[in-house]
Write a protein that holds these residues in place. Structure first.
Motif, PDB file in Angstrom:
ATOM      1  N   SER B  44       0.831  -1.206   0.000  1.00 29.52           N
ATOM      2  CA  SER B  44       0.000   0.000   0.000  1.00 29.52           C
ATOM      3  C   SER B  44       0.867   1.258   0.000  1.00 29.52           C
ATOM      4  O   SER B  44       0.537   2.252  -0.664  1.00 29.52           O
ATOM      5  N   GLN B  92      -8.632  -1.095  -0.344  1.00 27.15           N
ATOM      6  CA  GLN B  92      -8.799  -2.385   0.293  1.00 27.15           C
ATOM      7  C   GLN B  92     -10.145  -2.538   1.002  1.00 27.15           C
ATOM      8  O   GLN B  92     -10.825  -3.534   0.859  1.00 27.15           O
ATOM      9  N   ASP B 179      -5.899  -1.656  -4.744  1.00 29.82           N
ATOM     10  CA  ASP B 179      -5.188  -2.129  -3.558  1.00 29.82           C
ATOM     11  C   ASP B 179      -6.033  -3.173  -2.842  1.00 29.82           C
ATOM     12  O   ASP B 179      -6.908  -2.842  -2.070  1.00 29.82           O
ATOM     13  N   GLU B 180      -5.764  -4.449  -3.104  1.00 31.05           N
ATOM     14  CA  GLU B 180      -6.522  -5.553  -2.525  1.00 31.05           C
ATOM     15  C   GLU B 180      -8.024  -5.273  -2.548  1.00 31.05           C
ATOM     16  O   GLU B 180      -8.670  -5.254  -1.512  1.00 31.05           O
TER      17      GLU B 180
HETATM   18 MG   LIG Z   1      -2.302  -2.633   2.245  1.00 32.01          MG
END
Ligand SMILES: [Mg+2]
Ligand SMILES: Nc1ncnc2c1ncn2[C@@H]1O[C@H](COP(=O)(O)OP(=O)(O)OP(=O)(O)O)[C@@H](O)[C@H]1O
Lengths: 282, 269
Positions: B44, B92, B179-180
């Motif tokens: 991240s 995320q 991001d995820e």
């Molecule tokens: Mg992360």
């Protein structure tokens, strides 16, 4: 995928007993305060009865040591208390929120310096700061009391705003707004302020209660609004010498003051419960 | 033509630690790159450094060139021009990626309007509303008219993530950083979101930086991968090669962990 769940209206349904009681008490004072603008039972400074009379049909809570109607003074007291409370909170909120937001955005050392300054200011009792401000402005008036209390409250508001804003600023939706090129002032206006407002508004209600009591204390000490304005604090002070012979003169403003303070606190508690309920729903 | 994103010797430091260590990567227009590694490996932070959005306590050094412009050390005002045009991020955690107190439609409308205004074709009123609905349809949100009026807590996790994706593509970025984006979702929804991202990236010819610790997921979404461990890139290359002949022990351990996990899942069925 589930459907759109509860409607937002459901949140508005939660009006607790506490909130109702708070609204009613504060509403009563507001109604009385507004009424004084157009109607009073007597001229506030006219000698309309005997000295220190007890309660009667003509004078519902009796008269003071000069023979003026106490109920009339109580009603004016409501207006003064509300004016001071609103004015002080408005000033405290404006200064406090501005400083708090500034601190949340400031560089490390400026933020640390502001935070330390606020902590020191908050360590002083609100009343003491207010007294110093009044003393600094050489004539005591309603205006100086409002400004003094507003400044005294602003430190508390600033500290709370700073903490709340920092908590919002680390959220991904802020970073997302930044990646899409949104400017800081815009982010403060549409994301930060709306998200800290619920908690701030509860705090403003509590500050309002503080300001009302502090104003009574200032007036009691002779630092509040000067004589033609009947403040509850000054009524208490004037009734001090005759508290055994004519107890109503002290009891009545006491009850007025306490009822408004309790009403505001109930209102704050009710609001908080409502906000918490909305949070757990989400 | 210069690469869309060119990171050379990027390091990110906190007061006490080196969190990303001399990382380099290049991403051309339309390319898809995976950044994998376990939790805390600096994925991240790399994404945030690429957009110049690191938290105040962190310092970046080295070079990040986004659409040919240097990001490291650049003033916020210059970056604002770049952001929302060159790059957008899908986060995320869909719960914190959306403002809880703002209606969904407005959250999509803001970046959309900003992008349109910058392009010199300002949108407003009904045209703007129609554009919002069009994007919501594009990310396959059901009943967009109703959802536009809803608050985030009234949506499911998958719907929220679709909204977050809609906000990102409303910027029409050249590079999408995800991001995820599926970590918080159940397996079925995960597959749907992956398919959606895949389609959007192809349709709109965006480059994709896909961040994840889930190897099979990465393999399906990208062509190249970089394996990150404690801030250091230990391995990189085409997905097929890195997965079939991992050169580094760490990659092998990530892979075998993933295989064991898959085997355990299959064993249960
Ligand atoms: Mg992360
Ligand atoms: N603001 C910060 N200050 C100090 N250290 C930080 C900060 N943000 C992140 N870190 C540290 O940097 C390291 C990498 O964080 P990062 O968020 O990039 O991990 P990640 O690879 O994205 O992990 P995850 O898969 O859990 O999201 C972590 O050890 C984290 O504790």
């Amino acid at each position: 995928m589930s459907d759109v769940a509860a409607s937002p209206n459901r949140r508005r349904g939660i009006v607790s007993l506490t909130l109702m009681a708070g609204i009613m008490l504060v509403g009563l004072h507001i109604a009385i305060g507004l009424l004084t603008l157009v109607w009073l039972p007597y001229e506030p400074n006219a000698f309309t009865g005997g000295r220190l009379e007890g309660a009667s049909l003509a004078h519902w809570v009796g008269t003071d040591r000069l023979g003026r109607d106490l109920f009339t003074q109580l009603m004016i007291g409501s207006r003064i208390a509300l004016t001071v409370g609103l004015g002080a909170v408005a000033i405290g909120a404006t200064i406090g929120v501005s400083i708090g937001i500034l601190a949340a955005f400031a560089s490390r050392w400026l933020d640390d310096a502001l935070a330390a300054t606020l902590d020191i200011l908050i360590a002083f009792p609100t009343l003491l700061i207010a007294m110093l401000v009044v003393a600094a402005s050489d004539t005591a008036s309603l205006g100086s009391a409002i400004v003094a209390l507003g400044i005294a409250l602003s430190a508390i508001v600033a500290r709370l705003t700073r903490i709340l804003a920092k908590r919002v600023l680390v959220m991904d939706y802020i970073t997302a707004a930044r990646t899409s090129g949104s400017s800081w002032p815009k982010i403060v206006a549409i994301h930060v302020l709306p998200n800290i407002w619920p908690t701030l508004s509860v705090n403003f209600a509590l500050q309002f209660g503080l300001a009302v009591i502090a104003e009574a204390s200032l007036s009691y000490l002779g630092l509040g609004a000067p004589p033609p304005n009947a403040s509850w604090g000054r009524m208490l002070q004037e009734a001090q010498g005759t508290v055994y012979t004519a107890p109503l003169g002290a009891i009545a403003p006491g009850i007025a003051l306490v009822s408004l303070a309790i009403g505001v606190n109930l209102l704050a508690d009710g609001l908080r419960a409502r906000i918490d309920a909305a949070r757990t729903l989400s | 033509m210069s690469p869309l994103l060119e990171i050379t010797g990027l390091s990110v430091r906190s007061a006490t630690k080196v969190l990303v260590d001399t990382l380099s990567l290049t991403l051309q227009r339309g390319e898809r790159l995976g950044l994998i590694g376990e939790s805390g490996s600096g994925k991240s932070l790399t994404a945030l450094a690429a957009t110049g959005l690191l938290a105040p306590g962190l310092r970046a050094s080295g070079s990040v060139k986004l659409a040919g412009r240097e990001v490291v050390g650049a003033a916020d005002r210059d970056l604002d021009q770049l952001r929302g045009k060159a790059v957008a991020i899908v986060f995320q955690e869909p719960l914190t990626a959306l403002d809880p107190l703002m209606r969904v439609g407005r959250q999509i409308r803001e970046p959309l309007r900003r992008r349109a205004r910058r392009d010199g074709r300002p949108l407003s009123g009904q045209a703007l509303d129609a554009a919002v609905l069009a994007i919501m349809v594009d990310v396959a949100l059901p009943d967009p008219v109703r959802i536009a009026r809803a608050y985030p807590h009234e949506l499911s996790g998958g719907q929220r993530q679709r909204v977050a994706i809609a906000m990102a593509i409303a910027c029409e970025p050249d590079l999408l950083i995800a991001d995820e984006p599926t970590t918080a979702l159940d397996v079925t929804t995960q597959a749907e979101i992956m398919a959606l991202l895949d389609r959007l990236v192809r349709d709109r010819n965006m480059a994709l930086l896909f961040i994840s610790h889930d190897l099979p997921l990465v393999a399906s979404a990208v062509e190249q991968v970089i394996v990150l461990r404690q801030g250091v890139a230990v391995e990189s290359g085409p997905v097929a090669r890195v997965f079939s002949e991992p050169a580094h022990d760490y990659t092998r351990s990530l892979l075998s962990a993933a295989r064991r996990f898959d085997a355990a899942l299959e064993g249960r069925q």
